[in-house]
Design a protein around this motif. Structure first.
Motif, PDB file in Angstrom:
ATOM      1  N   SER A   1       0.820  -1.217   0.000  1.00 43.84           N
ATOM      2  CA  SER A   1       0.000   0.000   0.000  1.00 43.84           C
ATOM      3  C   SER A   1       0.852   1.264   0.000  1.00 43.84           C
ATOM      4  O   SER A   1       0.325   2.357  -0.192  1.00 43.84           O
ATOM      5  CB  SER A   1      -0.927  -0.005   1.221  1.00 43.84           C
TER       6      SER A   1
ATOM      7  N   GLY B   1       0.118   2.694  -8.015  1.00 43.22           N
ATOM      8  CA  GLY B   1      -0.620   1.597  -8.637  1.00 43.22           C
ATOM      9  C   GLY B   1       0.191   0.683  -9.534  1.00 43.22           C
ATOM     10  O   GLY B   1       0.067  -0.538  -9.441  1.00 43.22           O
ATOM     11  N   VAL B   2       1.052   1.242 -10.380  1.00 40.48           N
ATOM     12  CA  VAL B   2       1.806   0.423 -11.337  1.00 40.48           C
ATOM     13  C   VAL B   2       2.602  -0.660 -10.614  1.00 40.48           C
ATOM     14  O   VAL B   2       2.573  -1.834 -10.992  1.00 40.48           O
ATOM     15  CB  VAL B   2       2.811   1.302 -12.131  1.00 40.48           C
TER      16      VAL B   2
ATOM     17  N   ARG C   1       2.111  -1.850  -7.653  1.00 38.43           N
ATOM     18  CA  ARG C   1       1.213  -2.823  -7.024  1.00 38.43           C
ATOM     19  C   ARG C   1       0.785  -3.894  -8.012  1.00 38.43           C
ATOM     20  O   ARG C   1       0.877  -5.084  -7.740  1.00 38.43           O
ATOM     21  CB  ARG C   1      -0.040  -2.118  -6.513  1.00 38.43           C
ATOM     22  N   TYR C   2       0.325  -3.459  -9.213  1.00 38.43           N
ATOM     23  CA  TYR C   2      -0.120  -4.425 -10.214  1.00 38.43           C
ATOM     24  C   TYR C   2       1.012  -5.345 -10.634  1.00 38.43           C
ATOM     25  O   TYR C   2       0.825  -6.548 -10.816  1.00 38.43           O
ATOM     26  CB  TYR C   2      -0.709  -3.695 -11.432  1.00 38.43           C
ATOM     27  N   LEU C   3       2.229  -4.755 -10.782  1.00 42.51           N
ATOM     28  CA  LEU C   3       3.392  -5.557 -11.149  1.00 42.51           C
ATOM     29  C   LEU C   3       3.619  -6.673 -10.131  1.00 42.51           C
ATOM     30  O   LEU C   3       3.855  -7.822 -10.491  1.00 42.51           O
ATOM     31  CB  LEU C   3       4.643  -4.671 -11.160  1.00 42.51           C
TER      32      LEU C   3
ATOM     33  N   ILE D   1       1.514  -7.953  -8.086  1.00 44.94           N
ATOM     34  CA  ILE D   1       0.400  -8.892  -7.940  1.00 44.94           C
ATOM     35  C   ILE D   1       0.326  -9.823  -9.143  1.00 44.94           C
ATOM     36  O   ILE D   1       0.252 -11.037  -9.012  1.00 44.94           O
ATOM     37  CB  ILE D   1      -0.938  -8.141  -7.770  1.00 44.94           C
ATOM     38  N   PHE D   2       0.389  -9.234 -10.358  1.00 50.05           N
ATOM     39  CA  PHE D   2       0.102 -10.034 -11.542  1.00 50.05           C
ATOM     40  C   PHE D   2       1.323 -10.528 -12.296  1.00 50.05           C
ATOM     41  O   PHE D   2       1.302 -11.605 -12.883  1.00 50.05           O
ATOM     42  CB  PHE D   2      -0.802  -9.242 -12.491  1.00 50.05           C
TER      43      PHE D   2
ATOM     44  N   PRO E   1       4.496 -12.168  -8.788  1.00 51.77           N
ATOM     45  CA  PRO E   1       3.512 -12.181  -7.696  1.00 51.77           C
ATOM     46  C   PRO E   1       4.094 -12.251  -6.279  1.00 51.77           C
ATOM     47  O   PRO E   1       3.748 -13.134  -5.499  1.00 51.77           O
ATOM     48  CB  PRO E   1       2.663 -13.406  -8.009  1.00 51.77           C
TER      49      PRO E   1
END
Lengths: 276, 262
Positions: free
Chosen positions: A205, A209-210, A212-214, A216-217, A220
């Motif tokens: 957190s 955003g970028v 975070r997505y990196l 997660i997806f 991971p």
């Protein structure tokens, strides 16, 4: 290749430990040298812990995370990495195996290739160095972050550690696939892996955003430590998925490993030795 | 002197051949800066002084530290390699100073880093991170001198560690432990004013503080002029101390060396 004798799981496990024992023997030949390496790795990894510690004693809490919660979050990375270099060091050193021709020797033996690659290496120095950091952090925090260590949570914890180990192994394995085409991606892999790990040291957190997505997806790491920590620490963000969060980690690990393994087998088909 | 300039040039050329590794270095530096900014941003968001001076001081401190780290990179395994491969014997036959050779080689490495790594990182720092400028032109000069001396302090400490190659086969562990000590005790990781007292004092009395925290404190204008002089003097003293230890070790090493084969 295709008319291989099938081995049973107990046989394979036994063989794995025979290998491990042999590696332990070679390692112990140089006791002083090897233990010093472990100490050095421990010191190196402590640098980032000390930084985190110093920041937290000064600021007490950042975005709702206090010192023990942060260190608990960090401990996952060390424990699962320690397990990774113990079990999967062969995947880490795969490039070297191809270059030295060691892989060709494996191909001649009546045993699964990936099994031999995994069983042939174990990095005890790194296991101890990273493991010591992880265990110290876990011991320091496990009692003070409000986790009830009942059967349910303990099982979930073990699932997360195993899943996290497989996730990291899969990430390393992606780069090993390229060595079948004699493309050496070790440097690139280390760059991507260890920088992603650097981000994962702090709660997701904190980042835009970028990133975070990196995490997660694409790489991971979020499943290695951030999501499980949300569950164990009872953070408000968990409410959507609740008790199932820790089990996402082994699922992601399994899916990732399956995908990478398919690619790996595809690479193997195209492999034509380094020698002549 | 000309010979040593050539050694430095040679080191630059070698590095250009293997430049992919230094691209990795640029990315590492930028990621480190990015992670740290995210953390400090998170900290200051709560205190609602994000655009305030405090925040910019911290960011400037951190970024300067990483920029300096990215050029204070040395060829840590040069002496070990020379000893192990036995090529040290030919080096010792040459009519040059071996320690002079090691130094000029590392200067070459640093010059290469300045060109390939500092420039892009500095552009990022100035345009995206918006670090504070130096306190005054005079301060900028003191800063430049102090950075140079900081490099020499680190080099001299390193030299002592590297020379243990003559007694110990593999110095990876020594180098790694030394690096950890340097990182934690030099104030490279977080601004020294956030450190607890005991650690702050440790940074002041150990040689490590002279490497990063002194130049950065000068840059930020946190030291009065008289103190700048004493700190710079202290840097020079540490350089002399470790150079003397290094020379002594080198003296012993020369007597001790046995090269395999003939």
């Amino acid at each position: 290749m295709d008319k291989q004798k099938m081995f049973t799981i107990p046989e394979l496990t036994k063989l794995f430990f025979v290998h491990t024992k042999l590696i332990a023997k070679t390692t112990l030949e140089y006791k002083f040298h090897r233990s010093l390496i472990s100490v050095a790795i421990f010191c190196r990894e402590m640098i980032s812990i000390v930084t985190m510690y110093l920041i937290m004693i000064r600021f007490v809490s950042i975005k709702g995370w206090d010192m023990n919660e942060m260190l608990f979050l960090y401990s996952f990375l060390f424990i699962s990495y320690s397990l990774f270099v113990f079990v999967f060091a062969g995947i880490r050193d795969f490039d070297a195996m191809v270059q030295s021709g060691e892989l060709d020797r494996f191909l001649l033996r009546p045993l699964g290739l990936i099994y031999q690659v995994i069983a042939s290496r174990a990095d005890f120095s790194a296991t101890l160095g990273h493991g010591a950091v992880g265990v110290i952090l876990l011991i320091k925090t496990a009692g003070s972050v409000g986790i009830e260590w009942n059967l349910r949570n303990t099982l979930a914890y073990i699932a997360v550690i195993l899943g996290g180990t497989v996730i990291q192994a899969s990430l390393f394995m992606v780069s090993s696939c390229f060595s079948f085409w004699t493309v050496n991606t070790t440097n690139l892999r280390n760059l991507v892996f260890f920088n992603a790990r650097r981000f994962a040291a702090y709660p997701l957190s904190f980042y835009p955003g970028v990133i975070r997505y990196l995490l997660i997806f694409l790489l991971p790491f979020a499943f290695v430590n951030y999501f499980p920590s949300l569950y164990f620490l009872n953070k408000p963000e968990v409410s959507i998925l609740g008790g199932w969060i820790p089990y996402l980690t082994p699922v992601v690990g399994a899916v990732l490993f399956f995908l990478v393994y398919t690619f790996w087998k595809f690479g193997l088909k195209h492999y034509s030795s380094v020698g002549n | 002197m000309r010979t040593y300039v050539e050694f430095a040039k040679k080191a630059i050329q070698n590095n250009i051949v293997y430049r992919v590794n230094s691209y990795a270095g640029i990315i590492n530096t930028i990621v480190m800066i990015f992670v740290n900014i995210a953390i400090w941003r998170a900290i200051y968001e709560e205190e609602a002084t994000l655009e305030g001076l405090q925040f910019r001081l911290v960011i400037t401190y951190i970024v300067l530290s990483f920029l300096m780290q990215s050029i204070f990179v040395m060829d840590e395994y040069l002496i070990q390699y020379k000893v192990r491969s036995g090529s040290i014997s030919t080096d010792m036959l040459r009519p040059i100073s071996f320690l002079g050779y090691v130094f000029s080689h590392n200067i070459g490495v640093m010059l290469f880093r300045i060109i390939i790594q500092l420039t892009p990182a500095l552009l990022v720092a100035i345009f995206f991170v918006k670090i504070l400028p130096p306190f005054s032109p005079l301060i900028a000069l003191y800063f430049a001198i102090s950075v140079l001396l900081g490099y020499l302090v680190l080099y001299s400490i390193n030299l002592v560690v590297w020379l243990t190659s003559f007694w110990y086969f593999e110095i990876f562990s020594f180098i790694t432990i030394k690096d950890a000590a340097v990182m934690i005790l030099s104030g490279a990781l977080l601004p020294i004013w956030f450190m607890p007292n005991w650690l702050y004092n440790l940074v002041q009395i150990t040689p490590f503080g002279s490497i990063y925290s002194v130049p950065i404190s000068i840059y930020l204008g946190q030291l009065p002029e008289t103190e700048i002089y004493t700190k710079i003097l202290l840097q020079i003293i540490w350089i002399i101390v470790f150079q003397v230890i290094g020379r002594l070790l080198w003296h012993c090493a020369q007597k001790r060396i046995v090269v395999q084969g003939g």
